[in-house]
Motif scaffolding. Structure first.
Motif, PDB file in Angstrom:
ATOM      1  N   THR A   1      -1.373  -4.223  -5.901  1.00  0.00           N
ATOM      2  CA  THR A   1      -1.963  -3.229  -6.784  1.00  0.00           C
ATOM      3  C   THR A   1      -2.013  -1.971  -6.333  1.00  0.00           C
ATOM      4  O   THR A   1      -2.913  -1.331  -6.784  1.00  0.00           O
ATOM      5  N   GLY A   2      -0.920  -1.547  -5.766  1.00  0.00           N
ATOM      6  CA  GLY A   2      -0.988   0.045  -5.504  1.00  0.00           C
ATOM      7  C   GLY A   2      -2.008   0.537  -4.646  1.00  0.00           C
ATOM      8  O   GLY A   2      -2.359   1.624  -4.727  1.00  0.00           O
ATOM      9  N   ASN A   3      -2.230  -0.570  -3.781  1.00  0.00           N
ATOM     10  CA  ASN A   3      -3.449  -0.194  -3.001  1.00  0.00           C
ATOM     11  C   ASN A   3      -3.361  -0.334  -1.357  1.00  0.00           C
ATOM     12  O   ASN A   3      -3.848  -1.261  -0.728  1.00  0.00           O
ATOM     13  N   ILE A   4      -2.313   0.452  -0.923  1.00  0.00           N
ATOM     14  CA  ILE A   4      -1.969   0.315   0.628  1.00  0.00           C
ATOM     15  C   ILE A   4      -2.559   1.719   1.093  1.00  0.00           C
ATOM     16  O   ILE A   4      -3.414   1.844   2.137  1.00  0.00           O
ATOM     17  N   THR A   5      -2.155   2.849   0.728  1.00  0.00           N
ATOM     18  CA  THR A   5      -2.467   4.258   1.542  1.00  0.00           C
ATOM     19  C   THR A   5      -2.957   5.272   0.314  1.00  0.00           C
ATOM     20  O   THR A   5      -2.593   4.819  -0.760  1.00  0.00           O
ATOM     21  N   VAL A   6      -3.633   6.171   0.856  1.00  0.00           N
ATOM     22  CA  VAL A   6      -4.046   7.199  -0.076  1.00  0.00           C
ATOM     23  C   VAL A   6      -3.931   8.639   0.559  1.00  0.00           C
ATOM     24  O   VAL A   6      -3.948   8.814   2.143  1.00  0.00           O
ATOM     25  N   LEU A   7      -3.304   9.725  -0.051  1.00  0.00           N
ATOM     26  CA  LEU A   7      -3.166  11.141   0.653  1.00  0.00           C
ATOM     27  C   LEU A   7      -4.104  11.883  -0.573  1.00  0.00           C
ATOM     28  O   LEU A   7      -3.532  12.385  -1.518  1.00  0.00           O
ATOM     29  N   PRO A   8      -5.223  12.213  -0.281  1.00  0.00           N
ATOM     30  CA  PRO A   8      -6.021  12.738  -0.995  1.00  0.00           C
ATOM     31  C   PRO A   8      -5.824  14.470  -1.188  1.00  0.00           C
ATOM     32  O   PRO A   8      -5.037  14.955  -0.692  1.00  0.00           O
ATOM     33  N   PRO A   9      -6.268  15.073  -2.250  1.00  0.00           N
ATOM     34  CA  PRO A   9      -5.939  16.554  -2.458  1.00  0.00           C
ATOM     35  C   PRO A   9      -6.159  17.376  -1.291  1.00  0.00           C
ATOM     36  O   PRO A   9      -5.201  18.156  -1.000  1.00  0.00           O
ATOM     37  N   GLN A  10      -7.121  17.318  -0.569  1.00  0.00           N
ATOM     38  CA  GLN A  10      -7.528  18.302   0.707  1.00  0.00           C
ATOM     39  C   GLN A  10      -6.449  18.027   1.781  1.00  0.00           C
ATOM     40  O   GLN A  10      -6.354  18.846   2.473  1.00  0.00           O
ATOM     41  N   LEU A  11      -5.638  16.871   1.655  1.00  0.00           N
ATOM     42  CA  LEU A  11      -4.670  16.864   2.592  1.00  0.00           C
ATOM     43  C   LEU A  11      -3.098  17.291   2.262  1.00  0.00           C
ATOM     44  O   LEU A  11      -2.149  16.795   2.931  1.00  0.00           O
TER      45      LEU A  11
ATOM     46  N   TYR B   1      -3.045   7.496   4.520  1.00  0.00           N
ATOM     47  CA  TYR B   1      -3.715   6.311   5.657  1.00  0.00           C
ATOM     48  C   TYR B   1      -4.095   5.285   4.716  1.00  0.00           C
ATOM     49  O   TYR B   1      -4.285   5.345   3.613  1.00  0.00           O
ATOM     50  N   ASP B   2      -4.515   4.349   5.401  1.00  0.00           N
ATOM     51  CA  ASP B   2      -4.988   2.826   4.975  1.00  0.00           C
ATOM     52  C   ASP B   2      -6.201   3.175   3.819  1.00  0.00           C
ATOM     53  O   ASP B   2      -7.061   4.165   4.325  1.00  0.00           O
ATOM     54  N   ARG B   3      -6.056   2.614   2.779  1.00  0.00           N
ATOM     55  CA  ARG B   3      -7.212   2.648   1.768  1.00  0.00           C
ATOM     56  C   ARG B   3      -8.279   1.741   2.349  1.00  0.00           C
ATOM     57  O   ARG B   3      -8.119   0.973   3.120  1.00  0.00           O
TER      58      ARG B   3
ATOM     59  N   GLY C   1      -2.796   7.145  12.365  1.00  0.00           N
ATOM     60  CA  GLY C   1      -2.640   6.029  11.501  1.00  0.00           C
ATOM     61  C   GLY C   1      -2.199   6.563  10.197  1.00  0.00           C
ATOM     62  O   GLY C   1      -2.469   5.844   9.148  1.00  0.00           O
ATOM     63  N   PHE C   2      -1.511   7.729  10.155  1.00  0.00           N
ATOM     64  CA  PHE C   2      -0.781   8.177   8.773  1.00  0.00           C
ATOM     65  C   PHE C   2       0.650   7.383   8.793  1.00  0.00           C
ATOM     66  O   PHE C   2       1.380   7.223   9.663  1.00  0.00           O
ATOM     67  N   LEU C   3       0.788   6.993   7.594  1.00  0.00           N
ATOM     68  CA  LEU C   3       2.027   6.207   7.151  1.00  0.00           C
ATOM     69  C   LEU C   3       3.270   7.162   6.665  1.00  0.00           C
ATOM     70  O   LEU C   3       2.920   7.908   5.993  1.00  0.00           O
ATOM     71  N   TYR C   4       4.419   7.025   7.237  1.00  0.00           N
ATOM     72  CA  TYR C   4       5.734   7.505   6.759  1.00  0.00           C
ATOM     73  C   TYR C   4       6.539   6.427   6.392  1.00  0.00           C
ATOM     74  O   TYR C   4       6.981   5.671   7.238  1.00  0.00           O
ATOM     75  N   ILE C   5       6.875   6.398   5.123  1.00  0.00           N
ATOM     76  CA  ILE C   5       7.975   5.626   4.894  1.00  0.00           C
ATOM     77  C   ILE C   5       9.411   5.959   5.031  1.00  0.00           C
ATOM     78  O   ILE C   5       9.811   7.208   4.533  1.00  0.00           O
ATOM     79  N   THR C   6      10.433   5.234   5.630  1.00  0.00           N
ATOM     80  CA  THR C   6      11.652   5.515   5.712  1.00  0.00           C
ATOM     81  C   THR C   6      12.358   5.157   4.511  1.00  0.00           C
ATOM     82  O   THR C   6      13.359   6.083   4.231  1.00  0.00           O
ATOM     83  N   GLY C   7      12.011   4.134   4.145  1.00  0.00           N
ATOM     84  CA  GLY C   7      12.877   3.754   2.751  1.00  0.00           C
ATOM     85  C   GLY C   7      12.855   2.224   2.775  1.00  0.00           C
ATOM     86  O   GLY C   7      12.159   1.506   3.463  1.00  0.00           O
ATOM     87  N   ARG C   8      13.376   1.686   1.757  1.00  0.00           N
ATOM     88  CA  ARG C   8      13.547   0.226   1.579  1.00  0.00           C
ATOM     89  C   ARG C   8      14.523  -0.390   2.659  1.00  0.00           C
ATOM     90  O   ARG C   8      15.575   0.428   2.997  1.00  0.00           O
TER      91      ARG C   8
END
Length: 538
Positions: free
Chosen positions: A334-344, A359-361, A423-430
């Motif tokens: 449900t779109g609920n894994i990580t968040v990167l807010p405006p200040q970052l 980072y983790d929600r 703990g910040f996530l970086y997606i390489t791809g599918r």
């Protein structure tokens, strides 16, 4: 609605799993803000009281024709008030809302009807072929409600049914945590769509989490939201967060993307938040309309569904200011894994973790795992897995997919990535996007990020193609910026200067635009098919 399960702590009463019916959000808003605007579209406005009354009337009408708790209500429609009314009426009855993406083909719609065995269908007037295909595929279908003025044969008009019960009240049905409320259809880019089962309890957590992590401080008196994506998917989830706070939601009138209208609505209604996908953010900030209207009211421009390339982030920040919010998550979570807010977010690479999706929600946990399910340390790449209350209940009537998607309690996203030391996530791809060239794993996203810094490139996608010598090689599909003339030999030289030699694509093709899925995403499968057709042409 009690059960007989024993409480895990000895001596306490049996576990009760009763939760709030999501339609209670509407009940609350109608009580608190009865005359305030709930929905706006063109010259039409619905107050919270009027919306509540229409949802009750629709629910009573559907119940009178046999829709009961647990039954599926299939919807094939473009965005409009009716999408929201059907969602909340289904919830109110304890039925399951099953909205299809309006862009799908009739044969895809037929599969959804067959899969869900829907009892009732709401369909827009422009989807006659879909209606016939769905009716043929779902023998359990009892009733079709047609939007518009001329329903076919034995079908009923939507407005006529609502009018017949308007003024009567309908209580929200009691529900438990695991009672399904929504069949969230996957895109089906690698096969038939699946129905991810979302529940009342899970969605209550999602709404709370969205308000906590994505739009903190959202309130009825100060906010207004704009719908810029199909309500059948991410925008429908985003809408529930606005509903929970009694915030006005504005819907564009144009049948398709219209940057002029979107910016005009932001200006006129003092829009503070919207949810969309990176492709739409890119189109908005590059449109001349961005200079003709004020977007100063915006606080949260939330983007998800696909990674946003760095060059596009920088342009959006320059145009809109510090309002970007990124989240990463699949429909199944449900779109609920990580968040990167405006200040970052920052346009300055020195002040930004370039490439991260956050980072983790809150109350969610991310784990990078190898093929055996072992957790990997920071900086090591593997499959992104997740656990927490945001994870769906499973795929409907698909035990094989469920078995593949869960391991040791973790949901396997199928995406590849790594965590850094913070703990910040970086997606390489599918996992399916990666290709192996000369024994080396190649991740297209890294190449695409570099190529998008070229001043004359608007869009790019790199796919792996079979090669007798290297096993696979990279082939780049490139869309030039308007007015630019790209010389492919010169472009290849530029790429060689910016990308490691073994990662450089071996072939390049120019396109006017890249093919996109019905969800507005650039998918590698569609790009690969377009490249194959191009290369098969003498």
């Amino acid at each position: 609605m009690s059960d007989t399960r024993q409480h895990p702590v000895g001596g306490l009463a049996p576990v009760s799993r009763r939760v709030m019916n999501l339609a209670h959000f509407l009940t609350q808003a109608a009580r608190r803000y009865p005359e305030e605007p709930a929905l706006v579209m063109g010259d039409r406005t619905l107050s919270w009281r009027a919306l509540d009354q229409r949802v009750s009337a629709l629910a009573l009408g559907l119940r009178a024709h046999g829709l009961e708790k647990g039954d599926r209500l299939l919807v094939q429609s473009r965005n409009g008030f009716e999408m929201i009314e059907t969602q909340l009426a289904a919830f109110r009855l304890g039925a399951i809302w099953a909205p299809a993406n309006f862009r799908i083909a009739p044969e895809e719609a037929a599969w959804l009807a067959e899969l869900t065995q829907a009892k009732m269908l709401v369909v827009g007037p422009e989807f006659e072929h879909h209606r016939r295909a769905m009716a043929a595929a779902a023998p359990a279908l009892r009733l079709t409600l047609c939007l518009g003025e001329t329903p076919e044969g034995g079908d009923l008009g939507y407005e006529a049914l609502v009018a017949a019960y308007l003024g009567q009240t309908c209580a929200n049905v009691d529900v438990e945590h695991d009672d399904p409320c929504w069949f969230f259809f996957t895109s089906g880019t690698t096969g038939k769509s699946k129905a991810a089962v979302l529940t009342h309890g899970q969605m209550g957590f999602i709404v709370t989490n969205h308000l906590c992590d994505l739009m903190p401080g959202t309130e009825q008196a100060s906010d207004a939201s704009l719908v810029v994506a199909p309500l059948s998917h991410g925008s429908g989830i985003h809408y529930l967060t606005q509903l929970a706070r009694g915030v006005k939601t504005v819907l564009p009138s144009a049948p398709g993307f219209d940057a002029e209208e979107i910016f005009a609505l932001i200006d006129a209604h003092r829009i503070t938040n919207l949810f969309t996908v990176p492709t739409i953010v890119k189109l908005l900030v590059e449109d001349p309309a961005a200079e003709r209207y004020s977007a100063a009211s915006l606080r949260y421009v939330i983007y998800a569904g696909a990674p946003m390339y760095r060059a596009d982030q920088q342009r959006a920040l320059a145009r809109l200011g510090p309002v970007l919010v990124q989240y990463y998550g699949l429909g199944e979570v449900t779109g609920n894994i990580t968040v990167l807010p405006p200040q970052l977010h920052s346009a300055d690479d020195a002040c930004f973790k370039v490439g991260t999706c956050g980072y983790d929600r809150t109350a969610m946990q991310v784990s990078i795992q190898d093929e055996a399910g072992r957790e990997l340390p920071p900086q090591e790449s593997g499959e992104i897995c997740v656990c927490g209350l945001g994870v769906f209940a499973g795929y409907y009537a698909n035990p094989e997919a469920n078995a593949k998607s869960f391991r040791n309690g973790w949901f396997r996203t199928g995406d590849l990535g790594h965590l850094d030391d913070e703990g910040f996530l970086y997606i390489t791809g599918r996992a399916s996007d990666m290709y192996i060239s000369g024994g080396s794993n190649i991740y297209p996203r890294e190449i695409e990020e570099k190529m998008l810094t070229h001043p004359d490139i608007r869009e790019v996608a790199v796919v792996g193609m079979p090669d007798p010598r290297w096993g696979e090689i990279g082939v780049a599909a490139v869309v030039p910026r308007e007015g630019a003339e790209l010389d492919l030999a010169a472009l290849e030289g530029w790429v060689k200067a910016h990308v490691a030699s073994y990662k450089v694509p071996r072939r390049y093709h120019l396109f006017d635009s890249l093919p996109k899925s019905s969800y507005g995403k650039i998918t590698k499968q569609l790009v690969r098919q377009a490249v194959e057709r191009r290369e098969a042409t003498p």
